[in-house]
Scaffold this active site. Structure first.
Site, PDB file in Angstrom:
ATOM      1  N   LYS A 132       2.457  92.521 -27.728  1.00 58.29           N
ATOM      2  CA  LYS A 132       2.553  93.764 -26.770  1.00 58.29           C
ATOM      3  C   LYS A 132       4.192  94.125 -26.822  1.00 58.29           C
ATOM      4  O   LYS A 132       5.032  93.243 -26.086  1.00 58.29           O
ATOM      5  CB  LYS A 132       2.549  92.750 -25.244  1.00 58.29           C
ATOM      6  CG  LYS A 132       2.316  94.088 -24.248  1.00 58.29           C
ATOM      7  CD  LYS A 132       1.374  93.605 -23.112  1.00 58.29           C
ATOM      8  CE  LYS A 132       1.668  94.272 -22.032  1.00 58.29           C
ATOM      9  NZ  LYS A 132       1.011  95.901 -22.079  1.00 58.29           N
TER      10      LYS A 132
HETATM   11  N1  PMP Z   1      -4.518  97.636 -24.017  1.00 55.85           N
HETATM   12  C1  PMP Z   1      -3.134  98.093 -23.883  1.00 55.85           C
HETATM   13  C2  PMP Z   1      -2.580  98.940 -24.879  1.00 55.85           C
HETATM   14  C3  PMP Z   1      -2.320  97.552 -22.608  1.00 55.85           C
HETATM   15  O1  PMP Z   1      -1.131  97.879 -22.669  1.00 55.85           O
HETATM   16  C4  PMP Z   1      -2.980  96.665 -21.821  1.00 55.85           C
HETATM   17  C5  PMP Z   1      -2.223  96.116 -20.576  1.00 55.85           C
HETATM   18  N2  PMP Z   1      -1.593  94.908 -20.981  1.00 55.85           N
HETATM   19  C6  PMP Z   1      -4.344  96.316 -21.887  1.00 55.85           C
HETATM   20  C7  PMP Z   1      -5.033  96.569 -23.111  1.00 55.85           C
HETATM   21  C8  PMP Z   1      -5.003  95.515 -21.098  1.00 55.85           C
HETATM   22  O2  PMP Z   1      -4.500  94.074 -21.208  1.00 55.85           O
HETATM   23  P1  PMP Z   1      -4.472  92.814 -20.044  1.00 55.85           P
HETATM   24  O3  PMP Z   1      -5.705  92.862 -19.347  1.00 55.85           O
HETATM   25  O4  PMP Z   1      -3.815  91.804 -20.476  1.00 55.85           O
HETATM   26  O5  PMP Z   1      -3.622  93.532 -19.019  1.00 55.85           O
END
Ligand code: PMP
Length: 299
Positions: free
Chosen positions: A152
């Site tokens: 991320k």
């Molecule tokens: N995809 C992307 C590109 C994101 O930024 C997020 C948010 N973190 C998610 C999916 C969902 O991830 P999470 O459930 O861990 O928040």
């Protein structure tokens, strides 16, 4: 934006206004930082952070790919976040840990730049509407050979911003990005699920962020005997689904009622979506003992 009193910055709790960085911060110029989005919910036993360990694990894993050496242990990071919630006397909030290359070096190789770590939190209600209409974006998700998809990384989010602008321009609430092969990938900040013939389908890992809400929904669905299939999903399959929804820390479980021109489930929230959404909210609010292990309580 709604402010809180303290920000955790490089090991210290600073006043909101005092947490500042230099204009030559490496990450500002090149996107060389990694971050997380976490939520803390109100429960009967006080505020609790949902899947804190998994988020911190993903933060450290993202940092590893950018060769960022975090000068804190995972335990220290988790503890600081719980302390920050307590200090700010807040019951429900969104938490943004971020680790990035700071001041001391310009040029693409960040070696020599400082590493800065922070955690900020603030009240953040619904990120998206109760249900959304989405546009399949003209922008595609970053190619897995251009980036490390499981990390991320701050810089990746310009791709999300472009697709968000594209959807907004055409009057949609959110976008869906396809992968480099033309299969469904994810939203700009959410993973996606569809329901077809009572089965739950979601894009397999490869071009998407392995979402922690995605993982939670897969586990919850399996526990209540809903079959889950992780596979390539074509645009045709997507548009012919019975139900669709986004998952994400900010978006939580957001039903999708329209994809481009196609109305899904007569524009109503689907039955399975509702079941999973209700279960999810019970779990995050500490109302289901079975999933208490997913909550880190602020003591
Ligand atoms: N995809 C992307 C590109 C994101 O930024 C997020 C948010 N973190 C998610 C999916 C969902 O991830 P999470 O459930 O861990 O928040």
């Amino acid at each position: 934006m709604e402010k809180t009193k303290y920000i955790w910055f490089n090991g210290k709790f600073l006043r909101w206004k005092q947490a500042k960085i230099h204009i030559l911060t490496h990450a500002l110029h090149y996107g060389s930082g990694v971050f997380e989005g976490i939520r803390c919910y109100k429960t009967q036993d006080g505020p609790a952070v949902f899947r804190l360990k998994e988020h911190i694990d993903r933060l450290f894993n993202s940092a590893k790919f950018l060769k960022i050496k975090i000068p804190f242990s995972k335990k220290e990071f988790q503890k600081s976040i719980l302390e920050l919630i307590k200090l700010n006397k807040i019951e429900e909030c969104y938490i943004r840990p971020i680790v990035f290359y700071g001041y001391g070096k310009m040029g693409l190789n960040p070696k020599g730049a400082s590493v800065d770590c922070a955690a900020i939190l603030w009240p953040w209600g619904k990120y998206l509407k109760d249900k959304v209409k989405v546009k399949i974006s003209k922008f595609i998700r970053l190619h897995p050979q251009s980036v490390v998809s499981s990390a991320k990384v701050c810089g990746y989010y310009v791709n999300s911003i472009f697709s968000t602008f594209d959807a907004e321009k055409d009057g949609f609430d959110e976008s869906i990005l396809l992968d480099y092969r033309g299969f469904v990938a994810e939203g700009p900040g959410e993973n996606i699920f569809i329901v077809k013939n009572k089965k739950l389908l979601t894009p397999k890992l490869g071009s998407i962020l392995p979402g922690i809400t995605r993982d939670s929904i897969i586990k919850i669905a399996k526990d209540i005997k809903i079959e889950v299939i992780e596979k390539d999903i074509s645009v045709k399959e997507l548009k012919n689904c019975d139900e669709a929804f986004f998952t994400g820390t900010a978006a939580e479980i957001t039903p999708i009622y329209q994809i481009d021109e196609k109305i899904i489930n007569k524009g109503e929230i689907g039955e399975i979506t509702k079941i999973l959404q209700e279960k999810f909210y019970q779990i995050v609010h500490g109302e289901d003992k079975k999933y208490k292990k997913w909550l880190a309580y602020v003591k």
